[in-house]
Design a protein around this motif. Structure first.
Motif, PDB file in Angstrom:
ATOM      1  N   CYS A  14      47.641  -5.753 -42.281  1.00 55.40           N
ATOM      2  CA  CYS A  14      47.776  -5.633 -43.727  1.00 55.40           C
ATOM      3  C   CYS A  14      46.435  -5.588 -44.442  1.00 55.40           C
ATOM      4  CB  CYS A  14      48.630  -6.770 -44.284  1.00 55.40           C
ATOM      5  SG  CYS A  14      48.060  -8.425 -43.879  1.00 55.40           S
ATOM      6  N   TRP A  46      47.931  -9.601 -48.331  1.00 55.42           N
ATOM      7  CA  TRP A  46      48.008 -10.935 -47.734  1.00 55.42           C
ATOM      8  C   TRP A  46      47.747 -12.096 -48.695  1.00 55.42           C
ATOM      9  CZ3 TRP A  46      43.355 -13.310 -48.133  1.00 55.42           C
ATOM     10  CH2 TRP A  46      42.180 -12.571 -47.986  1.00 55.42           C
ATOM     11  N   LEU A 103      55.445 -15.167 -44.252  1.00 52.60           N
ATOM     12  CA  LEU A 103      55.356 -13.896 -43.545  1.00 52.60           C
ATOM     13  C   LEU A 103      56.139 -13.934 -42.230  1.00 52.60           C
ATOM     14  CD1 LEU A 103      51.559 -13.104 -44.065  1.00 52.60           C
ATOM     15  CD2 LEU A 103      53.498 -11.942 -45.137  1.00 52.60           C
ATOM     16  N   TYR A 113      47.927 -10.345 -38.185  1.00 50.69           N
ATOM     17  CA  TYR A 113      48.573 -11.627 -37.934  1.00 50.69           C
ATOM     18  C   TYR A 113      49.397 -11.518 -36.663  1.00 50.69           C
ATOM     19  CZ  TYR A 113      47.718 -13.059 -42.829  1.00 50.69           C
ATOM     20  OH  TYR A 113      47.147 -13.390 -44.031  1.00 50.69           O
ATOM     21  N   SER A 156      40.699  -6.387 -43.855  1.00 52.69           N
ATOM     22  CA  SER A 156      42.093  -6.094 -43.524  1.00 52.69           C
ATOM     23  C   SER A 156      42.434  -6.938 -42.298  1.00 52.69           C
ATOM     24  CB  SER A 156      42.291  -4.608 -43.235  1.00 52.69           C
ATOM     25  OG  SER A 156      42.150  -3.857 -44.419  1.00 52.69           O
ATOM     26  N   ARG A 157      43.618  -7.523 -42.292  1.00 53.94           N
ATOM     27  CA  ARG A 157      43.942  -8.530 -41.282  1.00 53.94           C
ATOM     28  C   ARG A 157      45.032  -8.101 -40.309  1.00 53.94           C
ATOM     29  NH1 ARG A 157      44.369 -14.266 -44.644  1.00 53.94           N
ATOM     30  NH2 ARG A 157      42.161 -14.386 -45.267  1.00 53.94           N
ATOM     31  N   ASP A 189      43.962  -6.271 -47.964  1.00 57.94           N
ATOM     32  CA  ASP A 189      43.747  -7.456 -48.794  1.00 57.94           C
ATOM     33  C   ASP A 189      44.461  -7.365 -50.140  1.00 57.94           C
ATOM     34  OD1 ASP A 189      42.070  -5.539 -49.997  1.00 57.94           O
ATOM     35  OD2 ASP A 189      40.599  -7.051 -50.602  1.00 57.94           O
ATOM     36  N   HIS A 242      45.413 -15.303 -37.125  1.00 53.42           N
ATOM     37  CA  HIS A 242      45.090 -14.047 -37.780  1.00 53.42           C
ATOM     38  C   HIS A 242      43.587 -13.798 -37.661  1.00 53.42           C
ATOM     39  CE1 HIS A 242      43.099 -15.625 -41.400  1.00 53.42           C
ATOM     40  NE2 HIS A 242      44.132 -16.405 -41.668  1.00 53.42           N
ATOM     41  N   CYS A 255      48.677  -2.065 -51.885  1.00 51.64           N
ATOM     42  CA  CYS A 255      49.357  -3.016 -50.989  1.00 51.64           C
ATOM     43  C   CYS A 255      49.914  -2.233 -49.804  1.00 51.64           C
ATOM     44  CB  CYS A 255      50.466  -3.713 -51.776  1.00 51.64           C
ATOM     45  SG  CYS A 255      51.646  -4.644 -50.797  1.00 51.64           S
ATOM     46  N   ASN A 308      51.358 -18.162 -44.398  1.00 50.22           N
ATOM     47  CA  ASN A 308      51.690 -17.752 -43.029  1.00 50.22           C
ATOM     48  C   ASN A 308      53.166 -17.933 -42.697  1.00 50.22           C
ATOM     49  OD1 ASN A 308      48.930 -17.310 -42.757  1.00 50.22           O
ATOM     50  ND2 ASN A 308      48.549 -19.307 -41.843  1.00 50.22           N
ATOM     51  N   PHE A 331      50.861  -2.378 -45.352  1.00 50.60           N
ATOM     52  CA  PHE A 331      50.972  -3.160 -44.122  1.00 50.60           C
ATOM     53  C   PHE A 331      51.791  -2.416 -43.084  1.00 50.60           C
ATOM     54  CE2 PHE A 331      54.250  -4.434 -47.091  1.00 50.60           C
ATOM     55  CZ  PHE A 331      55.422  -4.405 -46.341  1.00 50.60           C
TER      56      PHE A 331
END
Length: 267
Positions: free
Chosen positions: A196, A201, A209, A127, A124-125, A198, A137, A241, A206, A243
């Motif tokens: 967010c 994203w 977003l 950014y 999970s990221r 996986d 990120h 999904c 980039n 975020f």
């Protein structure tokens, strides 16, 4: 005194799965005025197991953040404690069930001194954007990222690698998790953050977003991004999904409103 206000919101869609196993939350802390936290978890481990693990992370984060005091602890220690306490509870839950629950983690804390601190485990990221411009990120704790860092495959090859969904670091497994911590000082109006899972994203680059979040309020951006992700995932058995969006907005300028008062002479 900060020169910005915070706007935040979350978005979520079940995708093509039978169950929503992601969780997200936005919190403030009564013992830490001016601090805020965003946290996101992507649960895994079979039906109900993943959702329980993700719920445990968000619940633990909320509880520990409510007890957090910047006079007695640091944000970095807080993030590590959230990860390790969640990890321990998830492992203990295996003794009372036949499930194999585990979860990713990404958490962001903004402090009133203009510092953003974040920690993550898994893929999970988070950014970070300067206005619509992408800055950075988090790097996934995945097998393919390990191959890229070792120079065994290229970044382009990683995108289509057959083991792209294999993680080497999550909460709830037999190994103790490694929490990657980073920070950014000098927050200002225009800075934006996106946390967010996986299931979200891979459908965006980039620049897309950054533009989507910069141009709209978090709620409107969330609705648009979910619709776009669903459109691009058509026919691909899309994952959950989820975020969270955090934006720093400039404070409105104070309007000077002078009135002329009549002066009376004293009698």
């Amino acid at each position: 005194m900060s020169q910005y206000k915070i706007e935040a919101g979350t978005g979520q869609h079940i995708g093509d799965r039978a169950e929503q196993q992601d969780r997200a939350g936005l919190f403030t802390s009564p013992k830490a005025p001016g601090y805020m936290m965003a946290v996101l978890a992507d649960g895994m481990g079979g039906r109900s197991g993943g959702s329980l693990a993700a719920e445990q992370l968000v619940s633990t984060a909320k509880q520990l953040f409510e007890a957090f005091s910047p006079h007695n602890d640091t944000v970095e220690n807080l993030l590590r404690t959230i990860a390790h306490e969640t990890h321990t509870v998830i492992k203990l839950s295996r003794f009372s069930s036949e499930k194999d629950p585990h979860t990713t983690m990404v958490a962001l804390v903004l402090s009133p001194d203009g510092v953003a601190t974040w920690g993550h485990v898994g893929d999970s990221r988070m950014y970070r954007f300067d206005g619509p411009n992408f800055v950075e990120h988090t790097i996934d704790h995945s097998y393919v990222e390990q191959l890229v860092s070792e120079g065994k495959i290229t970044r382009e090859e990683a995108k289509s690698h057959s083991l792209s969904n294999v993680l080497i670091n999550v909460l709830g497994t037999s190994s103790d998790p490694e929490v990657t911590i980073a920070r950014h000082a000098g927050l200002q109006a225009g800075d934006m953050f996106l946390l967010c899972s996986d299931g979200f994203w891979p459908y965006f680059n980039n620049n897309e977003l950054g533009a989507a979040i910069a141009m709209q309020k978090p709620r409107d951006a969330a609705e648009m991004l979910i619709n776009k992700a669903r459109s691009r995932a058509a026919g691909k058995a899309a994952d959950n999904c989820t975020f969270a969006i955090v934006k720093l907005i400039a404070l409105p300028k104070e309007e000077q409103n002078y009135t002329v008062k009549k002066m009376r002479r004293a009698v």
